[in-house]
Every structure is written in structure tokens, then in C-alpha cells.
Write an enzyme that holds these catalytic residues in place. Structure first.
Site, short mmCIF file in Angstrom:
data_model
loop_
_atom_site.label_atom_id
_atom_site.label_comp_id
_atom_site.label_asym_id
_atom_site.label_seq_id
_atom_site.Cartn_x
_atom_site.Cartn_y
_atom_site.Cartn_z
N GLY A 97 51.01 55.78 32.48
CA GLY A 97 51.73 55.28 31.32
C GLY A 97 52.95 54.46 31.72
O GLY A 97 53.23 53.41 31.13
N ASP A 98 53.67 54.93 32.72
CA ASP A 98 54.83 54.19 33.22
C ASP A 98 54.40 52.85 33.80
O ASP A 98 55.05 51.82 33.59
CB ASP A 98 55.58 54.99 34.28
CG ASP A 98 56.21 56.26 33.72
OD1 ASP A 98 56.54 56.28 32.52
OD2 ASP A 98 56.37 57.22 34.49
N ARG B 247 44.67 55.93 43.04
CA ARG B 247 45.39 56.45 44.22
C ARG B 247 46.16 57.72 43.85
O ARG B 247 46.46 57.93 42.69
CB ARG B 247 46.38 55.42 44.72
CG ARG B 247 45.75 54.13 45.16
CD ARG B 247 46.81 53.06 45.45
NE ARG B 247 46.20 51.84 45.88
CZ ARG B 247 45.75 50.90 45.08
NH1 ARG B 247 45.86 51.04 43.78
NH2 ARG B 247 45.20 49.81 45.56
#
Length: 125
Positions: free
Chosen positions: A88-89, A122
Site C-alpha cells: 500500500g505504501d 520480494r
């Protein structure tokens, strides 16, 4: 969002230029319903000065509603997710970055969806 006192949240939302939240956060703020109705309520009742709202739905992509009434579902990308922490960031950072370069909102959301999809492939945020 649910931990923020409503009076404080309302003051912050009233000053928001763009609101980006996930589907759970959007419903917490504006109530249940389909994404189109929630986005419209976010703009009309909670973020009256915003240019638009982005409601993120993970791998499904996001829904963008503009203050002028334009709205569009922007599809996500299917990837093998390893760690969703920070997606989200990454999404909002990529979205704002694209807007700052003059990319129109719907295209900026597509760019943000791609960045978030890459970020989950990742470990770590």
C-alpha cells in the site's frame, strides 16, 4: 483508521488532496457498499476538498474516483506474491510520484498498480 478518534480523522480528511486507502479502510470511513458508492461518499461527505480517492484492492487493482465524477477501475497485475508488507505504501508513493510528473490520475493508478505488484515479489517492505 479505526484506531484514530473520529473527530481527528474528520479534520484530516477535510484537508486531504488525495485519499488512498484499501477497501477495508474505505468502508470503515464511509460505510459498506459497492466500491463506486463508497468512493462517492468518501468524496462527498469526508474529503470535500480532494481531487479524488483511490481505493486499493490488492491484486485486483484499484478504483479511482475523481472530484469531477469521473471514475474507473484500474486492473491489477497477477504476480507470485512473496510478501505484501508495504504494498500500500508503494502504491501511494508511486501514484503521487506519477501525479507530480503530470501523469493523469487513471494512468498514475496503473503505474502505482505495477509498482505495488513488483513490490510484493520480494521479502520486506
Amino acid at each position: 483508521v479505526s484506531d484514530i478518534p473520529r473527530a481527528i480523522l474528520d479534520r484530516v480528511l477535510a484537508r486531504t488532496n488525495w485519499l488512498s486507502c484499501n477497501t477495508t479502510e474505505a468502508a470503515e470511513i464511509a460505510g459498506r457498499g459497492n466500491v463506486e458508492a463508497i468512493a462517492a461518499r468518501l468524496l462527498a461527505s469526508h474529503c470535500p476538498n480532494a481531487d479524488g480517492v483511490v481505493i486499493r484492492a490488492g491484486a485486483k487493482g484499484c478504483f479511482v474516483r475523481l472530484a469531477d465524477g469521473g471514475a474507473k477501475a484500474i486492473p491489477g497485475f497477477h504476480v507470485a506474491a512473496v510478501d505484501t508488507n508495504g504494498a500500500g505504501d508503494t502504491h501511494i508513493g508511486a501514484f503521487v510520484s506519477a501525479l507530480s510528473r503530470g501523469v493523469p490520475p487513471f494512468a498514475a493508478a496503473g503505474y502505482a498498480n505495477a509498482a505495488a505488484a513488483l513490490s510484493v515479489t520480494r521479502h520486506g517492505g
